[in-house]
Design an enzyme around this catalytic site. Structure first.
Site, PDB file in Angstrom:
ATOM      1  N   SER A 118     -41.676  -9.300  -7.627  1.00  0.00           N
ATOM      2  CA  SER A 118     -40.235  -9.505  -7.634  1.00  0.00           C
ATOM      3  C   SER A 118     -39.845 -10.974  -7.546  1.00  0.00           C
ATOM      4  CB  SER A 118     -39.593  -8.741  -6.466  1.00  0.00           C
ATOM      5  OG  SER A 118     -40.172  -9.141  -5.244  1.00  0.00           O
ATOM      6  N   HIS A 139     -40.751  -6.161 -14.365  1.00  0.00           N
ATOM      7  CA  HIS A 139     -40.171  -5.964 -13.038  1.00  0.00           C
ATOM      8  C   HIS A 139     -39.101  -4.879 -13.049  1.00  0.00           C
ATOM      9  CE1 HIS A 139     -37.229  -7.018  -9.760  1.00  0.00           C
ATOM     10  NE2 HIS A 139     -38.345  -6.762  -9.103  1.00  0.00           N
ATOM     11  N   GLU A 151     -37.105  -5.868 -16.355  1.00  0.00           N
ATOM     12  CA  GLU A 151     -37.126  -7.269 -16.769  1.00  0.00           C
ATOM     13  C   GLU A 151     -38.519  -7.612 -17.297  1.00  0.00           C
ATOM     14  OE1 GLU A 151     -34.308  -9.649 -13.854  1.00  0.00           O
ATOM     15  OE2 GLU A 151     -35.604  -8.283 -12.735  1.00  0.00           O
ATOM     16  N   ASN A 190     -33.302 -10.668  -9.052  1.00  0.00           N
ATOM     17  CA  ASN A 190     -33.545 -11.275  -7.751  1.00  0.00           C
ATOM     18  C   ASN A 190     -33.068 -12.713  -7.646  1.00  0.00           C
ATOM     19  OD1 ASN A 190     -34.617  -9.181  -6.109  1.00  0.00           O
ATOM     20  ND2 ASN A 190     -36.415  -9.183  -7.417  1.00  0.00           N
TER      21      ASN A 190
END
Length: 283
Positions: A118, A139, A151, A190
């Site tokens: 992440s 991800h 992602e 993130n």
């Protein structure tokens, strides 16, 4: 791609495996020992129930997905047929590096490696994989059957055809594929989420306000359905701890957050929704 191996049977690893099996892939779930795999088995039952509730999946579809799953604590066995391996081991650079070094010795030449990290960049592990051209990041967000983002982020050495194949794989398992054009710590989700959650933790750790007040403030001011601490409970406090611990060398304040999480939550088994208690208690 027909055969997928997921390394790591934790919160996201289990979700990725079940999502892939639900969409027709044969999936091997790997973890370091049989005890870890046995501990994870009830999670797959719960995921089936969640798919029925949230996606109106039929029992027949859930049963078919379960039938496509197999479990192994032998890495060579788990990866022997893999077209794609998705790594979902703990968010720790040393653990990930050692895993990829071990994997590189036993995986077939055809296997594409993807990390679900992440926060860490694929270039940090490319050399350890032994096949940098077949390595990239894929991800997922937590509760991937509902929050279905994927992602896809390569590094400078990722082959374009590998990148394209993983984008198509993500789409094939019901995800919204989100290609990134260059490496970015934290990817898109993130890059937005981690600073937000970090700000909430800083307010708590520094005694500015309590958990409930911080969450209430965010929900009332923005109309968001949940506040940052409910999100942290879903993400898992172990992940939050690892992220802050990894950043402590550059920012001592992050180390203070990591220590707070460890002392007040991790040491007491309060890891979030998965254990029934984190910042909040759950049935």
């Amino acid at each position: 791609m027909k055969h997928v191996t997921v390394a790591g049977s934790g919160v996201l690893g289990a979700q990725i495996a079940f999502q892939s099996a639900f969409h027709g892939y044969t999936v091997a779930v790997y973890d370091v020992n049989d005890a870890a795999l046995e501990k994870a088995r009830p999670t797959f039952v719960k995921l089936g129930e969640a798919f029925k509730k949230d996606l109106a999946a039929t029992q027949a579809q859930v049963d078919a997905a379960q039938a496509r799953l197999r479990f192994s604590s032998d890495l060579a066995d788990a990866v022997k047929d893999a077209d794609l391996l998705i790594e979902a081991v703990p968010e720790n650079a040393k653990i990930k590096t050692e895993f990829f070094e071990k994997l590189a010795k036993v995986a077939p030449a055809k296997t594409v490696f993807a990390t679900n990290s992440s926060t860490m960049l694929p270039s940090a592990f490319a050399a350890a994989t032994g096949r940098p051209e077949k390595f990239l990041a894929l991800h997922f967000a937590n509760e991937i059957w509902k929050h279905n983002t994927a992602e896809v982020m390569g590094h400078a050495g990722t082959a374009p055809e590998v990148f394209a194949a993983v984008v198509e794989f993500a789409k094939s398992i019901g995800m919204v594929a989100l290609p990134l054009h260059k490496e970015q710590p934290g990817y898109i989700v993130n890059s937005l989420l981690v600073p937000f959650l970090g700000a909430a933790l800083s307010l708590l750790v520094n005694g500015v306000a309590d958990v409930e007040t911080i969450d209430l403030t965010w929900k009332t001011a923005t109309g968001a359905p949940v506040g940052p601490f409910r999100i942290l409970d879903v993400v898992g406090l172990t992940t939050a701890y690892n992220i802050n611990l990894n950043a402590a060398a550059q920012d001592p304040a992050r180390g203070k957050i990591a220590e707070y999480l460890k002392t007040n939550y991790l040491d007491h088994g309060k890891l979030g929704v998965a254990t029934g208690e984190g910042f909040y208690k759950y049935r």
